[in-house]
Design an enzyme around this catalytic site. Structure first.
Site, PDB file in Angstrom:
ATOM      1  N   TRP A 112       0.315  11.396  -3.073  1.00  0.00           N
ATOM      2  CA  TRP A 112      -0.702  11.890  -2.142  1.00  0.00           C
ATOM      3  C   TRP A 112      -0.818  13.412  -2.203  1.00  0.00           C
ATOM      4  CZ3 TRP A 112       2.206   7.624  -1.355  1.00  0.00           C
ATOM      5  CH2 TRP A 112       1.594   6.473  -0.849  1.00  0.00           C
ATOM      6  N   THR A 113       0.268  14.061  -2.600  1.00  0.00           N
ATOM      7  CA  THR A 113       0.327  15.521  -2.651  1.00  0.00           C
ATOM      8  C   THR A 113       0.911  15.961  -3.989  1.00  0.00           C
ATOM      9  OG1 THR A 113       2.538  15.636  -1.664  1.00  0.00           O
ATOM     10  CG2 THR A 113       0.658  15.663  -0.148  1.00  0.00           C
ATOM     11  N   HIS A 165       3.175  10.501   4.324  1.00  0.00           N
ATOM     12  CA  HIS A 165       2.678  10.309   2.965  1.00  0.00           C
ATOM     13  C   HIS A 165       2.676  11.600   2.169  1.00  0.00           C
ATOM     14  CE1 HIS A 165       0.384   6.224   3.322  1.00  0.00           C
ATOM     15  NE2 HIS A 165       1.627   6.077   2.913  1.00  0.00           N
ATOM     16  N   THR A 166       3.020  12.679   2.812  1.00  0.00           N
ATOM     17  CA  THR A 166       3.221  13.912   2.036  1.00  0.00           C
ATOM     18  C   THR A 166       4.361  13.725   1.040  1.00  0.00           C
ATOM     19  OG1 THR A 166       3.385  16.331   2.262  1.00  0.00           O
ATOM     20  CG2 THR A 166       4.899  15.024   3.584  1.00  0.00           C
ATOM     21  N   ASP A 208       5.551  18.700   4.304  1.00  0.00           N
ATOM     22  CA  ASP A 208       4.750  19.717   4.982  1.00  0.00           C
ATOM     23  C   ASP A 208       3.442  19.060   5.415  1.00  0.00           C
ATOM     24  OD1 ASP A 208       3.255  19.477   2.634  1.00  0.00           O
ATOM     25  OD2 ASP A 208       3.977  21.369   1.790  1.00  0.00           O
ATOM     26  N   ARG A 245      10.873   5.298   3.594  1.00  0.00           N
ATOM     27  CA  ARG A 245      10.206   3.998   3.655  1.00  0.00           C
ATOM     28  C   ARG A 245      11.151   2.895   4.137  1.00  0.00           C
ATOM     29  NH1 ARG A 245       9.003   0.647  -1.291  1.00  0.00           N
ATOM     30  NH2 ARG A 245       7.824  -1.115  -0.473  1.00  0.00           N
ATOM     31  N   HIS A 284      10.220   0.640   7.328  1.00  0.00           N
ATOM     32  CA  HIS A 284       9.936  -0.788   7.171  1.00  0.00           C
ATOM     33  C   HIS A 284      10.917  -1.668   7.943  1.00  0.00           C
ATOM     34  CE1 HIS A 284       6.845  -0.960   3.718  1.00  0.00           C
ATOM     35  NE2 HIS A 284       6.762   0.195   4.347  1.00  0.00           N
ATOM     36  N   ASP A 331      -5.826   6.203   4.582  1.00  0.00           N
ATOM     37  CA  ASP A 331      -5.715   7.659   4.654  1.00  0.00           C
ATOM     38  C   ASP A 331      -7.069   8.271   5.007  1.00  0.00           C
ATOM     39  OD1 ASP A 331      -2.985   7.651   3.699  1.00  0.00           O
ATOM     40  OD2 ASP A 331      -3.766   7.386   1.672  1.00  0.00           O
TER      41      ASP A 331
END
Length: 310
Positions: free
Chosen positions: A231-232, A199-200, A239, A66, A70, A260
């Protein structure tokens, strides 16, 4: 990129900026020797090894991804003048930019990598942010990112970009918003979807972003500060499970933001999102290319052709 919200992810030890340092001062600035120790490539390689060690000991992969995103994601291709164009120029080290709403919690990332910056004084913040981000992807099991280095830092907080250039998580028209932000950077629909796949990794924390649950079965025990919503299920593994999980939307403990969900609702985005859900190799290939492109947005390099570590 999502990357658009490589979202208020973080590690333990969150602290506010209020009263921490004067507004005009950058975090962690020290008087360093004017001459860099060793040549630039050697310093960059040394910094990369220290980032790998940091990742192993703190599991801070998401917040480092991030951080790089950013810093680079403020780029505006319609502004020719550097550094007014924004982008990967190290401006995110200044308090004024760290206090932008989209950057909540990123002071922790800066604190984590500041000792590496102090040790390898010839490495710019702009390079270190991007090196840390790419290394975090690779160390989490993601693709090798074809990176170049040599980015020049901005030198004063007055050179920071204005607030509002980074994507929001829940805009009224998610597809329109993503295109407005990413097209401004010079990125296309395929790159938007590929970068969203980052976002994984990581979690959203409601106290920072206003999104996500306070904790889930996947986040209640950390690592790092417990809590948030991922998210996962394996949110430190890079992955293609993000695309599978967003498509299925069967696990209430997994986060799906409006930005998403729209990847499978918008016809152009859906083409790529469906492909990545089925083919991890295709996702890795496109992600590596998009991440490398993102990392160079708005960068001014010395030497002009950059420095390769390969």
């Amino acid at each position: 990129m999502a990357v658009h919200h490589l979202i208020r992810r973080g590690v333990s030890g969150v602290s506010t900026l209020r009263g921490l340092i004067p507004a005009s001062q950058e975090i962690g600035r020290r008087q360093l020797s004017s001459a860099a120790a060793g040549d630039a490539a050697a310093e960059l390689r040394g910094a990369r090894e220290d980032v790998k060690h940091l990742l192993k000991t703190t599991s801070c992969h998401p917040i480092l991804v991030r951080l790089g995103w950013h810093d680079a994601g403020t780029y505006d291709k319609n502004i020719a003048e550097w550094p007014k164009c924004g982008g990967a120029n190290g401006s995110l080290r200044f308090e004024i930019e760290l206090k932008h709403g989209a950057n909540a919690g990123l002071v922790n990332a800066l604190k984590l990598i500041q000792p590496i910056k102090d040790k390898f004084s010839g490495v710019t913040y702009a390079d270190l942010f991007q090196l840390a981000s790419a290394t975090a992807i690779e160390e989490a099991g993601g693709p090798k990112i074809p990176m170049m280095y040599g980015r020049v830092d901005v030198m004063a907080p007055e050179q920071c970009p204005p607030e509002g250039r980074l994507p929001a998580a829940g805009p009224p028209s998610p597809a329109e918003h993503l295109r407005e932000v990413f097209y401004r950077m010079g990125l296309n629909d395929k790159e938007i979807v590929a970068l969203s796949g980052a976002h994984t990794l990581g979690r959203a924390r409601p106290e920072r972003s206003g999104w996500g649950k306070s904790e889930t079965k996947y986040t209640k025990d950390g690592p790092g500060a417990p809590g948030g919503q991922s998210w996962t299920s394996q949110w430190l593994k890079f992955d293609n499970s993000y695309f599978k999980d967003v498509k299925e939307r069967q696990d209430q403990d997994l986060l799906v933001l409006p930005t998403d969900a729209v990847l499978f609702e918008d016809s152009s985005f859906k083409e790529y999102a469906e492909k990545y859900a089925e083919d991890q190799d295709a996702f890795f290939k496109d992600y590596a290319e998009a991440h490398a492109k993102l990392s160079n947005l708005g960068a001014k390099c010395d030497p002009p052709k950059g420095i390769s570590l390969e």
